[in-house]
Design a protein around this motif. Structure first.
Motif, PDB file in Angstrom:
ATOM      1  N   ILE A 163      18.978 -84.827  83.355  1.00 55.99           N
ATOM      2  CA  ILE A 163      18.851 -85.042  84.800  1.00 55.99           C
ATOM      3  C   ILE A 163      18.016 -83.913  85.368  1.00 55.99           C
ATOM      4  O   ILE A 163      18.158 -82.753  84.967  1.00 55.99           O
ATOM      5  N   GLU A 164      17.145 -84.243  86.320  1.00 58.06           N
ATOM      6  CA  GLU A 164      16.260 -83.251  86.920  1.00 58.06           C
ATOM      7  C   GLU A 164      16.093 -83.563  88.405  1.00 58.06           C
ATOM      8  O   GLU A 164      16.059 -84.729  88.810  1.00 58.06           O
ATOM      9  N   ILE A 165      15.988 -82.515  89.208  1.00 60.79           N
ATOM     10  CA  ILE A 165      15.697 -82.678  90.629  1.00 60.79           C
ATOM     11  C   ILE A 165      14.513 -81.787  90.990  1.00 60.79           C
ATOM     12  O   ILE A 165      14.458 -80.608  90.602  1.00 60.79           O
ATOM     13  N   ASP A 166      13.551 -82.364  91.703  1.00 63.84           N
ATOM     14  CA  ASP A 166      12.447 -81.568  92.224  1.00 63.84           C
ATOM     15  C   ASP A 166      11.807 -82.308  93.386  1.00 63.84           C
ATOM     16  O   ASP A 166      12.139 -83.464  93.665  1.00 63.84           O
ATOM     17  N   HIS A 167      10.909 -81.620  94.070  1.00 63.40           N
ATOM     18  CA  HIS A 167      10.189 -82.218  95.190  1.00 63.40           C
ATOM     19  C   HIS A 167       8.825 -82.644  94.687  1.00 63.40           C
ATOM     20  O   HIS A 167       8.011 -81.822  94.277  1.00 63.40           O
ATOM     21  N   ASP A 168       8.574 -83.953  94.714  1.00 56.38           N
ATOM     22  CA  ASP A 168       7.350 -84.489  94.131  1.00 56.38           C
ATOM     23  C   ASP A 168       6.836 -85.614  95.021  1.00 56.38           C
ATOM     24  O   ASP A 168       7.615 -86.479  95.460  1.00 56.38           O
ATOM     25  N   ASP A 169       5.520 -85.608  95.278  1.00 56.36           N
ATOM     26  CA  ASP A 169       4.902 -86.640  96.126  1.00 56.36           C
ATOM     27  C   ASP A 169       5.593 -86.739  97.478  1.00 56.36           C
ATOM     28  O   ASP A 169       5.912 -87.842  97.977  1.00 56.36           O
ATOM     29  N   ASP A 170       5.866 -85.587  98.067  1.00 54.37           N
ATOM     30  CA  ASP A 170       6.435 -85.484  99.421  1.00 54.37           C
ATOM     31  C   ASP A 170       7.875 -85.968  99.532  1.00 54.37           C
ATOM     32  O   ASP A 170       8.362 -86.204 100.650  1.00 54.37           O
ATOM     33  N   VAL A 171       8.566 -86.150  98.418  1.00 58.82           N
ATOM     34  CA  VAL A 171       9.974 -86.566  98.489  1.00 58.82           C
ATOM     35  C   VAL A 171      10.781 -85.784  97.448  1.00 58.82           C
ATOM     36  O   VAL A 171      10.266 -85.391  96.404  1.00 58.82           O
ATOM     37  N   TRP A 172      12.070 -85.562  97.770  1.00 56.33           N
ATOM     38  CA  TRP A 172      12.993 -85.040  96.779  1.00 56.33           C
ATOM     39  C   TRP A 172      13.448 -86.216  95.926  1.00 56.33           C
ATOM     40  O   TRP A 172      13.854 -87.261  96.451  1.00 56.33           O
TER      41      TRP A 172
ATOM     42  N   GLY B   9      14.341 -76.265  92.354  1.00 56.54           N
ATOM     43  CA  GLY B   9      14.623 -77.418  91.508  1.00 56.54           C
ATOM     44  C   GLY B   9      15.404 -76.979  90.286  1.00 56.54           C
ATOM     45  O   GLY B   9      15.556 -75.782  90.028  1.00 56.54           O
ATOM     46  N   TRP B  10      15.925 -77.956  89.537  1.00 53.01           N
ATOM     47  CA  TRP B  10      16.612 -77.616  88.299  1.00 53.01           C
ATOM     48  C   TRP B  10      16.675 -78.825  87.378  1.00 53.01           C
ATOM     49  O   TRP B  10      16.423 -79.964  87.790  1.00 53.01           O
ATOM     50  N   ASP B  11      17.026 -78.524  86.137  1.00 54.63           N
ATOM     51  CA  ASP B  11      17.075 -79.543  85.094  1.00 54.63           C
ATOM     52  C   ASP B  11      18.264 -79.248  84.190  1.00 54.63           C
ATOM     53  O   ASP B  11      18.584 -78.089  83.933  1.00 54.63           O
TER      54      ASP B  11
END
Length: 238
Positions: free
Chosen positions: A125-134, A198-200
């Motif tokens: 599982i990963e969270i980051d801000h990409d293409d103007d969205v979380w 962000g984190w993974d």
């Protein structure tokens, strides 16, 4: 010699008796016309009044119970789930995940992903801000089938879902055990102060670890900090 007529005694008696009867009849008629008969309340009338009062009371009780039930339902609805309220505001691109919480938490994202995949085990599982969205990115394996899912971290919408055969034997991961992601972020920031961007959570050669992305407070280049979920060991990857 003058003759005087005398009525028979029986005739006089009859006339007197008739006058008496007529007088009594007249007196009774006058009494009945002037006096009103008193109203008598029988048991039937009393029971009808009691029944009406009881029905009114029951109706009021039913209305009160209905209002209470409606109130209870509203409370359950307000507190009933982790899904965000309609129109939940997205976090800004420069949000610090150490102090701010996304509308769709990691736990909720995993729940959504497993539902979309029809079950299975989370292996990354990963969270980051990409293409103007979380955005959450999940990898779920179910019976040799790999599901790669992208989930909007604000709305909970599954924006992408790809499937493929999986030959890997990666271990399952858990964002709550043995180390919650909030604890991993705290450990990483203790090593490298800054903003958690962000984190993974994944595995490498069977070793499960978090990788925390940190924008350094010093203004230097960003850094990744790995935290082992079993030992808490920290490794900085510049």
């Amino acid at each position: 010699m003058t003759r005087t007529s005398v009525r028979p005694r029986s005739t006089v008696r009859a006339l007197a008796l008739g006058a008496l009867v007529l007088g009594l009849a007249a007196g009774c008629g006058a009494d009945s016309g002037s006096d009103e008969a008193p109203a008598v309340e029988g048991p039937g009338a009393s029971e009808q009044e009691d029944a009406g009062t009881t029905a009114d009371d029951d109706t009021a009780d039913d209305d009160t119970a209905s209002e209470g039930a409606a109130s209870d339902d509203g409370a359950a609805s307000d507190d009933g789930g982790e899904a965000p309220a309609a129109g939940a505001a997205a976090l800004p691109a420069d949000a610090d995940l150490a102090t701010e919480q996304l509308p769709i938490t990691a736990e909720k994202a995993v729940e959504i992903g497993l539902g979309a995949a029809g079950g299975g085990e989370l292996v990354q599982i990963e969270i980051d801000h990409d293409d103007d969205v979380w955005e959450w990115e999940l990898e779920i394996v179910d019976g040799g089938r790999q599901h790669d899912l992208d989930i909007d971290a604000t709305s909970g919408e599954v924006t992408e879902h790809d499937q493929d055969d999986d030959d890997d034997q990666d271990p399952a991961v858990d964002v709550t055990s043995p180390m919650p992601y909030a604890e991993a972020i705290e450990i990483a920031l203790g090593k490298e102060p800054g903003r958690a961007s962000g984190w993974d959570l994944s595995s490498d050669d069977g070793r499960i670890h978090y990788t925390i992305d940190i924008d350094r407070s010093s203004g230097d280049d960003d850094v990744e900090v790995e935290v082992d979920v079993e030992t808490g060991e920290v490794r900085v990857d510049d």
